[in-house]
Design a protein around this motif. Structure first.
Motif, mmCIF file in Angstrom:
data_model
loop_
_atom_site.group_PDB
_atom_site.id
_atom_site.type_symbol
_atom_site.label_atom_id
_atom_site.label_comp_id
_atom_site.label_asym_id
_atom_site.label_seq_id
_atom_site.Cartn_x
_atom_site.Cartn_y
_atom_site.Cartn_z
ATOM 1 N N PRO A 18 -25.678 -25.892 3.024
ATOM 2 C CA PRO A 18 -25.151 -26.587 1.842
ATOM 3 C C PRO A 18 -24.329 -27.805 2.226
ATOM 4 O O PRO A 18 -23.643 -27.809 3.247
ATOM 5 C CB PRO A 18 -24.272 -25.520 1.174
ATOM 6 C CG PRO A 18 -23.906 -24.577 2.270
ATOM 7 C CD PRO A 18 -25.075 -24.558 3.206
ATOM 8 N N TRP A 23 -24.330 -27.108 -3.435
ATOM 9 C CA TRP A 23 -25.548 -27.660 -4.002
ATOM 10 C C TRP A 23 -25.332 -28.030 -5.465
ATOM 11 O O TRP A 23 -24.408 -27.539 -6.119
ATOM 12 C CB TRP A 23 -26.691 -26.648 -3.908
ATOM 13 C CG TRP A 23 -27.042 -26.203 -2.526
ATOM 14 C CD1 TRP A 23 -26.828 -24.975 -1.969
ATOM 15 C CD2 TRP A 23 -27.669 -26.982 -1.500
ATOM 16 N NE1 TRP A 23 -27.287 -24.943 -0.671
ATOM 17 C CE2 TRP A 23 -27.802 -26.163 -0.352
ATOM 18 C CE3 TRP A 23 -28.130 -28.298 -1.428
ATOM 19 C CZ2 TRP A 23 -28.379 -26.599 0.831
ATOM 20 C CZ3 TRP A 23 -28.704 -28.742 -0.244
ATOM 21 C CH2 TRP A 23 -28.837 -27.903 0.865
ATOM 22 N N THR A 24 -26.193 -28.895 -5.985
ATOM 23 C CA THR A 24 -26.135 -29.275 -7.393
ATOM 24 C C THR A 24 -27.398 -28.806 -8.101
ATOM 25 O O THR A 24 -28.386 -28.414 -7.468
ATOM 26 C CB THR A 24 -26.015 -30.801 -7.564
ATOM 27 O OG1 THR A 24 -27.246 -31.420 -7.143
ATOM 28 C CG2 THR A 24 -24.847 -31.341 -6.743
ATOM 29 N N ASP A 27 -30.559 -30.384 -6.951
ATOM 30 C CA ASP A 27 -31.063 -29.961 -5.639
ATOM 31 C C ASP A 27 -32.070 -28.825 -5.745
ATOM 32 O O ASP A 27 -32.955 -28.679 -4.897
ATOM 33 C CB ASP A 27 -29.897 -29.519 -4.735
ATOM 34 C CG ASP A 27 -28.987 -30.672 -4.348
ATOM 35 O OD1 ASP A 27 -29.487 -31.800 -4.225
ATOM 36 O OD2 ASP A 27 -27.777 -30.435 -4.174
ATOM 37 N N LEU A 31 -35.152 -28.876 -2.887
ATOM 38 C CA LEU A 31 -35.015 -28.145 -1.631
ATOM 39 C C LEU A 31 -36.332 -27.471 -1.277
ATOM 40 O O LEU A 31 -36.929 -26.783 -2.117
ATOM 41 C CB LEU A 31 -33.909 -27.091 -1.750
ATOM 42 C CG LEU A 31 -32.480 -27.619 -1.697
ATOM 43 C CD1 LEU A 31 -31.496 -26.532 -2.112
ATOM 44 C CD2 LEU A 31 -32.151 -28.115 -0.303
ATOM 45 N N LEU A 40 -28.796 -21.100 -8.931
ATOM 46 C CA LEU A 40 -27.621 -21.793 -8.413
ATOM 47 C C LEU A 40 -26.402 -21.298 -9.183
ATOM 48 O O LEU A 40 -26.311 -21.478 -10.398
ATOM 49 C CB LEU A 40 -27.768 -23.313 -8.580
ATOM 50 C CG LEU A 40 -26.637 -24.147 -7.996
ATOM 51 C CD1 LEU A 40 -26.680 -24.114 -6.460
ATOM 52 C CD2 LEU A 40 -26.714 -25.600 -8.476
ATOM 53 N N LEU A 45 -26.715 -20.987 -3.471
ATOM 54 C CA LEU A 45 -28.042 -20.485 -3.785
ATOM 55 C C LEU A 45 -28.021 -18.959 -3.836
ATOM 56 O O LEU A 45 -27.455 -18.309 -2.960
ATOM 57 C CB LEU A 45 -29.054 -20.952 -2.736
ATOM 58 C CG LEU A 45 -29.207 -22.468 -2.587
ATOM 59 C CD1 LEU A 45 -30.149 -22.788 -1.438
ATOM 60 C CD2 LEU A 45 -29.701 -23.103 -3.881
ATOM 61 N N HIS A 87 -23.020 -27.570 -11.017
ATOM 62 C CA HIS A 87 -23.097 -26.596 -9.931
ATOM 63 C C HIS A 87 -23.579 -25.217 -10.370
ATOM 64 O O HIS A 87 -23.484 -24.267 -9.610
ATOM 65 C CB HIS A 87 -21.728 -26.471 -9.250
ATOM 66 C CG HIS A 87 -21.329 -27.695 -8.505
ATOM 67 N ND1 HIS A 87 -21.947 -28.111 -7.345
ATOM 68 C CD2 HIS A 87 -20.374 -28.626 -8.760
ATOM 69 C CE1 HIS A 87 -21.391 -29.220 -6.904
ATOM 70 N NE2 HIS A 87 -20.442 -29.558 -7.758
#
Length: 206
Positions: A18, A23-24, A27, A31, A40, A45, A87
């Protein structure tokens, strides 16, 4: 000549590292090599464990039953992520959304603020998330209705919650076992025993 054995580094899975701050939601679409149904939560994750037959049947039951009962301008979608904030992009097991948020078949998420109902079918590994973490986030996103489905000794139990506008938190409005009858978010009368009833094959021909 025999092939050289792979090194431990080569054969081990490479988990994404990360970035600073986590992570957003964006993402999650970019990914590589994420397992199916990755969520998320708070910038981290969350990988989903293999699901039980009860889980699969319950998700299918609510998807098809609610689709037949929902108003014409709403659609019922299973296992689809929703944007709570930058997030947090969880994946409820079933959501009811207005048709206008469905833009095309390539989209990968819905805005949480558009969701009318979110349903989570609890698994052993998701118990805390479904009872504590996710309801708080769904309430913050102002999702008006939340249902939690649990397997209690082989039988489904549904806990129903409605958002209290003055406090912004969910208020329990019912616990249902064999039969579930509610008026909101739209009238529904459901035979919950069908989730675990033994499936009977149609009679074979002569």
């Amino acid at each position: 000549m025999s092939a050289e054995p792979e090194s431990q580094e080569q054969s081990s899975p490479r988990w994404p590292v990360p970035p600073v701050g986590g992570w957003t939601a964006d993402d999650l679409d970019t990914l590589p090599h994420l397992p199916p149904h990755t969520e998320l939560i708070d910038g981290s994750l969350v990988f989903v464990s293999p699901q039980s037959l009860f889980h699969a049947r319950a998700v299918s039951f609510f998807e098809w039953q609610l689709q037949s009962l929902a108003p014409e301008d709403f659609e019922v979608v299973r296992e689809f992520t929703i944007d709570v904030d930058r997030h947090n992009r969880p994946e409820p097991d079933v959501v009811v959304v207005p048709e206008h948020v469905i833009q095309d078949v390539e989209q990968t998420r819905f805005p949480a603020q558009a969701v009318l109902l979110a349903i989570e079918v609890v698994s052993p590994e998701s118990l805390t998330r479904d009872r504590e973490t996710k309801p708080l986030k769904y309430a913050r996103a102002k999702i008006p209705h939340y249902w939690r489905v649990e397997n209690q000794q082989g039988k489904p139990v549904v806990y129903v919650f409605e958002l209290e506008p003055s406090t912004g938190v969910y208020t329990p409005t019912g616990v249902f076992h064999d039969r579930m009858k509610v008026d909101a978010p739209f009238p529904a009368d459901l035979d919950l025993t069908a989730i675990t009833a033994k499936r009977r094959r149609p009679p074979s021909g002569p």
